[in-house]
Design a protein around this motif. Structure first.
Motif, short mmCIF file in Angstrom:
data_model
loop_
_atom_site.label_atom_id
_atom_site.label_comp_id
_atom_site.label_asym_id
_atom_site.label_seq_id
_atom_site.Cartn_x
_atom_site.Cartn_y
_atom_site.Cartn_z
N ARG A 1 10.05 27.27 26.34
CA ARG A 1 10.81 27.54 27.56
C ARG A 1 10.88 26.27 28.41
NH1 ARG A 1 10.91 33.15 28.79
NH2 ARG A 1 11.15 34.24 26.81
N PRO A 2 11.45 25.20 27.89
CA PRO A 2 11.45 23.92 28.62
C PRO A 2 12.22 24.02 29.94
CG PRO A 2 12.94 23.83 26.74
CD PRO A 2 12.18 25.11 26.61
N ASP A 3 11.72 23.28 30.92
CA ASP A 3 12.38 23.17 32.23
C ASP A 3 12.56 24.53 32.91
OD1 ASP A 3 12.70 20.37 31.85
OD2 ASP A 3 14.47 20.76 30.62
N SER A 4 11.65 25.45 32.65
CA SER A 4 11.78 26.79 33.22
C SER A 4 10.80 27.00 34.38
CB SER A 4 11.52 27.86 32.15
OG SER A 4 10.17 27.81 31.72
N ASP A 5 11.11 27.96 35.24
CA ASP A 5 10.18 28.34 36.30
C ASP A 5 8.89 28.86 35.70
OD1 ASP A 5 12.05 27.64 38.19
OD2 ASP A 5 12.75 29.68 38.56
N LEU A 6 8.97 29.47 34.53
CA LEU A 6 7.78 29.99 33.86
C LEU A 6 6.77 28.87 33.61
CD1 LEU A 6 6.32 32.33 32.38
CD2 LEU A 6 7.51 31.58 30.30
N VAL A 7 7.24 27.75 33.12
CA VAL A 7 6.36 26.61 32.84
C VAL A 7 5.77 26.07 34.14
CG1 VAL A 7 6.25 24.26 31.95
CG2 VAL A 7 7.56 25.99 30.72
N THR A 8 6.59 25.98 35.17
CA THR A 8 6.11 25.50 36.47
C THR A 8 4.99 26.39 37.00
OG1 THR A 8 8.27 24.56 37.00
CG2 THR A 8 6.78 24.98 38.85
N GLU A 9 5.20 27.70 36.92
CA GLU A 9 4.18 28.64 37.39
C GLU A 9 2.91 28.56 36.55
OE1 GLU A 9 5.49 32.69 38.27
OE2 GLU A 9 7.56 31.96 38.19
N LEU A 10 3.08 28.44 35.24
CA LEU A 10 1.91 28.38 34.36
C LEU A 10 1.11 27.10 34.60
CD1 LEU A 10 0.60 30.00 32.01
CD2 LEU A 10 1.84 28.49 30.44
N GLU A 11 1.81 26.00 34.80
CA GLU A 11 1.12 24.73 35.07
C GLU A 11 0.35 24.81 36.38
OE1 GLU A 11 0.11 20.89 36.52
OE2 GLU A 11 1.66 22.13 37.47
N GLU A 12 0.92 25.45 37.39
CA GLU A 12 0.23 25.59 38.67
C GLU A 12 -1.01 26.48 38.52
OE1 GLU A 12 -0.95 24.98 42.43
OE2 GLU A 12 0.62 23.89 41.37
N ARG A 13 -0.91 27.52 37.72
CA ARG A 13 -2.07 28.38 37.47
C ARG A 13 -3.18 27.59 36.79
NH1 ARG A 13 -1.45 33.82 38.32
NH2 ARG A 13 -3.28 34.25 37.05
N LEU A 14 -2.81 26.76 35.83
CA LEU A 14 -3.80 25.93 35.16
C LEU A 14 -4.44 24.95 36.14
CD1 LEU A 14 -5.36 24.86 32.77
CD2 LEU A 14 -3.34 23.52 32.10
N THR A 15 -3.64 24.36 37.00
CA THR A 15 -4.17 23.43 38.00
C THR A 15 -5.19 24.13 38.90
OG1 THR A 15 -2.19 22.03 37.99
CG2 THR A 15 -3.58 21.93 39.95
N GLU A 16 -4.88 25.33 39.33
CA GLU A 16 -5.81 26.08 40.17
C GLU A 16 -7.12 26.35 39.43
OE1 GLU A 16 -5.59 26.73 43.35
OE2 GLU A 16 -3.64 25.71 43.41
#
Length: 239
Positions: free
Chosen positions: A80-95
């Motif tokens: 799912r490149p360049d998707s909001d899903l990836v952005t949200e998942l990356e932020e969850r990992l950062t947290e």
């Protein structure tokens, strides 16, 4: 005839004495980020979050069972490149990484190695697949911020540029005005070695156990230490 130990010591001395710039991976050589906050549980949490959004079929069985949260993130980014899903998942990992930083375990000898290298006039940078926010939090807790600032190059929004891509190493080299041959990278994974090789930077592997060493040597790394104490001893002989 020199012994294997003498040869290894000579190689280590040459790597270290030539290094005017030292690029460190973060999770491994500097600390065990998930020592008190299991990476396996983080990975499971990311998978559960995806499945809670009805995306059970996005990962294969093997990917769902991965112990590495970065594997989950990269798989989702590929599909799912360049998707909001990836952005949200990356932020969850950062947290999760930020939470883990509070209980991260310093790698034995890492702090004095870092401070001694600085005292000898070398310049240091961090080149990591972790979030730079996480690195900053950990360095501040150890009083090491000034040893690296401003040279912390971590995960960006473009996940295709994570190691083994040499992007973060090249950013560090450019920012410090460093020739690759005047630098040294210290890392503990095959992706660290491959990124250093692509960037033209000499590499020193750190392996805290036999499994790590086998993986590094299997990728092609020829210089590996099991403890940073050997690095510290070599540095102190330069002082």
């Amino acid at each position: 005839m020199a012994s294997d130990t003498e040869n290894e010591t000579a190689v280590l001395r040459e790597l270290i004495t030539r290094a005017q710039f030292v690029l460190w991976d973060f999770d491994g050589p500097i600390c065990r980020l998930f020592a008190g906050h299991s990476a396996e549980r983080v990975s499971e949490g990311l998978v559960e979050w995806l499945e809670g959004r009805g995306l059970h079929g996005l990962l294969t069985d093997a990917e769902r069972e991965s112990l590495d949260p970065h594997v989950v993130l990269r798989v989702v980014d590929r599909r799912r490149p360049d998707s909001d899903l990836v952005t949200e998942l990356e932020e969850r990992l950062t947290e999760e990484e930020l939470h883990a930083a509070s209980s991260a375990m310093p790698t034995p000898w890492a702090d004095p190695v870092i401070r001694t290298w600085i005292a000898l006039g070398s310049r240091l940078a961090i080149t990591t697949n972790n979030s730079p926010r996480v690195v900053g939090k950990y360095l501040e807790s150890r009083g090491l911020t000034s040893c690296f600032a401003p040279h912390v190059y971590g995960r960006t929004r473009d996940l295709q540029l994570l190691k083994p891509h040499p992007h973060c190493l090249n950013r560090a080299l450019r920012a410090m005005g460093a020739a690759p041959t005047a630098a040294l990278m210290i890392g503990d994974t095959p992706s660290d070695f491959l990124a250093a090789r692509e960037a033209g930077v000499p590499f020193l592997g750190y392996a805290r156990n036999e499994r790590k060493e086998k993986l590094l040597r299997g990728a092609g790394a020829t210089h590996v230490v099991g403890s940073l104490e050997a690095v510290l001893r070599t540095l102190r002989r330069q002082a």
